[in-house]
Design an enzyme around this catalytic site. Structure first.
Site, PDB file in Angstrom:
ATOM      1  N   ASP A  33      -6.691  30.261 -10.355  1.00 55.63           N
ATOM      2  CA  ASP A  33      -7.145  31.127 -11.453  1.00 55.63           C
ATOM      3  C   ASP A  33      -7.339  30.365 -12.756  1.00 55.63           C
ATOM      4  OD1 ASP A  33      -7.305  33.552 -10.286  1.00 55.63           O
ATOM      5  OD2 ASP A  33      -5.275  34.199 -10.817  1.00 55.63           O
TER       6      ASP A  33
ATOM      7  N   TYR B 277       3.791  25.207  -4.824  1.00 55.03           N
ATOM      8  CA  TYR B 277       3.491  25.595  -6.203  1.00 55.03           C
ATOM      9  C   TYR B 277       4.742  25.422  -7.047  1.00 55.03           C
ATOM     10  CZ  TYR B 277      -1.049  27.849  -5.337  1.00 55.03           C
ATOM     11  OH  TYR B 277      -2.362  28.097  -5.056  1.00 55.03           O
TER      12      TYR B 277
END
Lengths: 246, 246
Positions: free
Chosen positions: A52, A110
């Site tokens: 994103d 992540y």
């Protein structure tokens, strides 16, 4: 013709995410332009993770096919000369023509950073989520244990996602603390849209005392996005690594 | 009238250093403007450390005098509302009218970050010095030991500095390593102009094998700026803390 695999690092601050779009500056768009100019043929990369807007990466993966005589492992150096400072190729290598970065099994890692202090930090402002309310880290760690394993993560998926299955496996959630900076390192076989950010937002609610750690189990069972906490800001998130099974 | 002490953090990337100058945006200039607008009286802060263009700070110190009825410890919150994101007051408190941040004895801690990897990192690019040649950290650590203690640091001082004495005391040089990122943490009773950056530049020469660690002792004895290594880039440097003796 050969297929080349790139390890791509970027600071997401100034990009509208990974995926190429008309009228927006994206990492994929910049890569396509730089590769097309370097290799003198029209290149369109395929990225592993369409991060994103505002999300950073240390090791996203992209592939493209080329007939160029430049050796695959030299492309990183030549390409970095044509890229802005906030996108840097960490490695380039030849890969099999069958390799597709989104269709092959992989383990993604992540990292989410939370700055838990009285005042924001100027040098961490673009790479962390600032929370001034003192977080109970032990409760957050306990809450996180309920998320490890194979689960239906529908409650932790943006309602805008279009996927067949919302079942994913989280292999581990590790924690690191460096003074005021909390690092959450999540490793799994794939993540739903906004999943790490919703997990973080939910763990922060636990850390603030709004839910008990055990409530996370109920959130999973409810399979409803509204049951989980808010989506934590993009800037705290970084895609660290994608490891493909061989 | 009261004297107020501020702990000031900033990202130095977009500033021409601390010290106010005509036609340049500086941290001191921005602070004076914001304080003057908040307190409705002409304010001119006195800073402890006039950091160079591009150098960051976690805890620089500044003082000013005011007749404002706003309690000293509330000024941080009100001032942060008027400051850009890259300058954040971490604390404000009343101090003695005799306290002068440059004339009182103190211990300063600086941190220098070196990224020692094959390729630069987009998210560390503004806060570290990128060195791709593999550094021998053990040799750098040994070289650093010769600098600890009271010495004449003339060789490690910019030729543009105007000071009476170039004798300073370094209390400690500590090392931290987080994968490719090397942190050098230097603590002393005062630093000459560019001293930490010249020390770092010299230690990097040692790490690259251009000098033996013991050569640092000779550099000290020569009392000549030309004997030491180059000045490492400003962006790798951060002023962490200034502790005043009470």
């Amino acid at each position: 013709m050969k297929r080349v695999k790139l390890i791509v690092a970027y600071d997401g601050t100034n990009y509208c995410g990974w995926q190429q779009q008309p009228n927006a500056i994206t990492v994929e768009g910049i890569l396509n332009e730089a590769l097309t100019s370097l290799l003198k043929e029209e290149i369109r990369v395929i990225g592993a993770s369409r991060t994103d807007s505002g999300v950073h990466a240390k090791g996203n993966v992209a592939v493209f096919d080329t007939c160029s005589p430049i050796p695959a492992e030299k492309i990183s150096y030549a390409l970095n000369q044509r890229l802005p400072e906030d996108i840097v190729i960490q490695k380039s290598e030849e890969t099999s023509l069958e390799f597709h970065p989104r269709r092959c099994n992989c383990v993604k890692t992540y990292e989410y950073k939370i700055l838990n202090s009285d005042f924001p930090s100027p040098t961490h402002r673009l790479y962390s989520y600032f929370v001034y309310k003192k977080l109970d880290l032990e409760k957050m760690k306990l809450a996180a244990t309920f998320l490890v394993g194979e689960h239906d993560f529908k409650s932790f998926c943006s309602i805008h996602a279009q996927v067949e299955s919302t079942v994913r496996t989280i292999y581990s959630i590790e924690w690191k603390q460096d003074k005021d900076l909390i690092h959450i390192i999540i490793c799994g076989n794939g993540f739903l849209y906004n999943m790490v950010r919703i997990i973080t937002g939910t763990l922060v609610q636990v850390g603030m005392g709004f839910y008990q750690p055990e409530h996370v189990r109920e959130i999973l069972e409810l399979k409803d996005r509204k049951a989980a906490g808010p989506t934590a800001p993009a800037k705290g998130l970084q895609l660290n690594e994608i490891r493909y099974e061989v």
